[in-house]
Design an enzyme around this catalytic site. Sequence first.
Site, mmCIF file in Angstrom:
data_model
loop_
_atom_site.group_PDB
_atom_site.id
_atom_site.type_symbol
_atom_site.label_atom_id
_atom_site.label_comp_id
_atom_site.label_asym_id
_atom_site.label_seq_id
_atom_site.Cartn_x
_atom_site.Cartn_y
_atom_site.Cartn_z
ATOM 1 N N HIS A 34 -9.681 1.285 -17.253
ATOM 2 C CA HIS A 34 -9.581 0.080 -18.071
ATOM 3 C C HIS A 34 -8.793 0.424 -19.336
ATOM 4 O O HIS A 34 -8.316 1.564 -19.490
ATOM 5 C CB HIS A 34 -10.971 -0.472 -18.395
ATOM 6 C CG HIS A 34 -11.926 0.550 -18.955
ATOM 7 N ND1 HIS A 34 -11.715 1.182 -20.159
ATOM 8 C CD2 HIS A 34 -13.076 1.071 -18.452
ATOM 9 C CE1 HIS A 34 -12.711 2.020 -20.390
ATOM 10 N NE2 HIS A 34 -13.546 1.987 -19.375
ATOM 11 N N HIS A 37 -9.477 3.771 -21.146
ATOM 12 C CA HIS A 37 -8.798 4.937 -20.559
ATOM 13 C C HIS A 37 -7.306 4.905 -20.880
ATOM 14 O O HIS A 37 -6.702 5.936 -21.193
ATOM 15 C CB HIS A 37 -8.956 4.927 -19.035
ATOM 16 C CG HIS A 37 -10.369 4.988 -18.533
ATOM 17 N ND1 HIS A 37 -10.950 3.949 -17.864
ATOM 18 C CD2 HIS A 37 -11.302 5.965 -18.596
ATOM 19 C CE1 HIS A 37 -12.192 4.289 -17.511
ATOM 20 N NE2 HIS A 37 -12.441 5.504 -17.962
ATOM 21 N N GLN A 146 -14.604 8.199 -28.211
ATOM 22 C CA GLN A 146 -15.767 8.171 -29.108
ATOM 23 C C GLN A 146 -16.916 7.352 -28.509
ATOM 24 O O GLN A 146 -18.066 7.513 -28.901
ATOM 25 C CB GLN A 146 -15.342 7.585 -30.457
ATOM 26 C CG GLN A 146 -16.412 7.593 -31.519
ATOM 27 C CD GLN A 146 -16.898 8.995 -31.845
ATOM 28 O OE1 GLN A 146 -16.106 9.846 -32.243
ATOM 29 N NE2 GLN A 146 -18.171 9.242 -31.644
ATOM 30 N N GLN A 151 -21.364 13.115 -25.722
ATOM 31 C CA GLN A 151 -20.479 13.908 -24.868
ATOM 32 C C GLN A 151 -19.444 14.641 -25.727
ATOM 33 O O GLN A 151 -19.149 15.824 -25.499
ATOM 34 C CB GLN A 151 -19.795 12.986 -23.864
ATOM 35 C CG GLN A 151 -18.685 13.610 -23.065
ATOM 36 C CD GLN A 151 -18.243 12.707 -21.919
ATOM 37 O OE1 GLN A 151 -18.929 12.588 -20.930
ATOM 38 N NE2 GLN A 151 -17.088 12.074 -22.056
ATOM 39 N N VAL A 174 -12.590 1.506 -27.685
ATOM 40 C CA VAL A 174 -11.816 0.280 -27.452
ATOM 41 C C VAL A 174 -12.782 -0.803 -26.974
ATOM 42 O O VAL A 174 -13.611 -0.556 -26.087
ATOM 43 C CB VAL A 174 -10.716 0.516 -26.394
ATOM 44 C CG1 VAL A 174 -9.921 -0.762 -26.152
ATOM 45 C CG2 VAL A 174 -9.800 1.652 -26.836
ATOM 46 N N SER A 184 -16.417 1.223 -17.402
ATOM 47 C CA SER A 184 -16.288 0.961 -15.961
ATOM 48 C C SER A 184 -17.520 0.242 -15.447
ATOM 49 O O SER A 184 -17.463 -0.489 -14.457
ATOM 50 C CB SER A 184 -16.106 2.279 -15.211
ATOM 51 O OG SER A 184 -15.007 2.984 -15.747
HETATM 52 P P1 AMP Z 1 -15.318 7.755 -17.899
HETATM 53 O O1 AMP Z 1 -14.327 7.387 -16.853
HETATM 54 O O2 AMP Z 1 -16.311 6.688 -18.184
HETATM 55 O O3 AMP Z 1 -15.939 9.110 -17.652
HETATM 56 O O4 AMP Z 1 -14.486 7.905 -19.246
HETATM 57 C C1 AMP Z 1 -13.395 8.782 -19.329
HETATM 58 C C2 AMP Z 1 -12.994 8.931 -20.771
HETATM 59 O O5 AMP Z 1 -12.640 7.666 -21.309
HETATM 60 C C3 AMP Z 1 -14.148 9.478 -21.639
HETATM 61 O O6 AMP Z 1 -13.620 10.391 -22.582
HETATM 62 C C4 AMP Z 1 -14.665 8.227 -22.292
HETATM 63 O O7 AMP Z 1 -15.294 8.484 -23.530
HETATM 64 C C5 AMP Z 1 -13.381 7.440 -22.475
HETATM 65 N N1 AMP Z 1 -13.693 6.027 -22.634
HETATM 66 C C6 AMP Z 1 -14.429 5.246 -21.807
HETATM 67 N N2 AMP Z 1 -14.547 3.993 -22.308
HETATM 68 C C7 AMP Z 1 -13.895 3.987 -23.490
HETATM 69 C C8 AMP Z 1 -13.658 3.002 -24.497
HETATM 70 N N3 AMP Z 1 -14.146 1.763 -24.397
HETATM 71 N N4 AMP Z 1 -12.939 3.363 -25.586
HETATM 72 C C9 AMP Z 1 -12.454 4.622 -25.716
HETATM 73 N N5 AMP Z 1 -12.636 5.586 -24.801
HETATM 74 C C10 AMP Z 1 -13.342 5.288 -23.700
#
Ligand code: AMP
Length: 259
Positions: A34, A37, A146, A151, A174, A184
């Site tokens: 999204h 990412h 963030q 994490q 975001v 997601s």
């Molecule tokens: P994930 O696919 O959920 O494991 O996320 C992959 C990376 O994208 C991680 O570093 C998350 O912190 C980052 N991420 C997920 N959602 C957001 C968001 N809304 N804003 C900024 N970074 C995000």
Amino acid sequence: MKVIRSVAAMQRESAAWVRSGDAVGLVPTMGALHEGHLTLIRRAKKECGRVVVTIYVNPTQFGPKEDLARYPRPRREDLALCRKAGVEVVFAPENLYLPNHSTWVEETALSQGREGASRPGHFRGVATVVLKLFNLTRPTRAYFGQKDAQQVEVIRRMVRNLDVPVRLVIVPTVRDADGLALSSRNRYLSPEERTVAVKFASLLQEAALRPADSARWLRGQLKRVAGLNLDYVELTGDRLCAAVFVGKTRLIDNEGLRR
Ligand code: AMP
């Protein structure tokens, strides 16, 4: 854009990149990409000659009762988004663990409490897979959101403690126009649940403006929202972190206190 599915091919590619001397940016994800990412990817593109996005739903960071099996895996859409964003390599392995896998990275202080308390073993899985991804892709810089505040704390500590030669870049959360942090897991939400999730985000924002009693106030407010089950609200340093269930969907968010 190259799509790499095997560990050996990824190792060959990253070795060539290291020899070329180019800065390599790594964006680790679990896919279902999204705008959050994509913001990480754009930042990596700006700062690094080459960008590798990893797409891997890491089984070791899911608890037995969590959503590993139903986690969204829209692979074709993900690859199209990466191609459009100008990514050089997508590393999307089927599996990163040998049957006899028995080595784990465990951060034992910052991984306690919050997500660590609600999701036992989660950060052991995260730290282990992130170190594996660092070793496989050999990035100069690695980009994290963030949104996943704890994490970030755990990975930062791991990198320092284990002398991992990578620079971490943390990107602000975001949000959608209605304030909900992109995730997601938002695609699990029904329209009614989404309204509740937006309420969660807006109360968190409001609480961050009340530094004197942010956590207590937010806890009180969230308990009164119909259709929402509070997991935790915790103030860590200057950051207010919270997790809730909306229906079966678990959502996390955090905001820095505005003093
Ligand atoms: P994930 O696919 O959920 O494991 O996320 C992959 C990376 O994208 C991680 O570093 C998350 O912190 C980052 N991420 C997920 N959602 C957001 C968001 N809304 N804003 C900024 N970074 C995000």
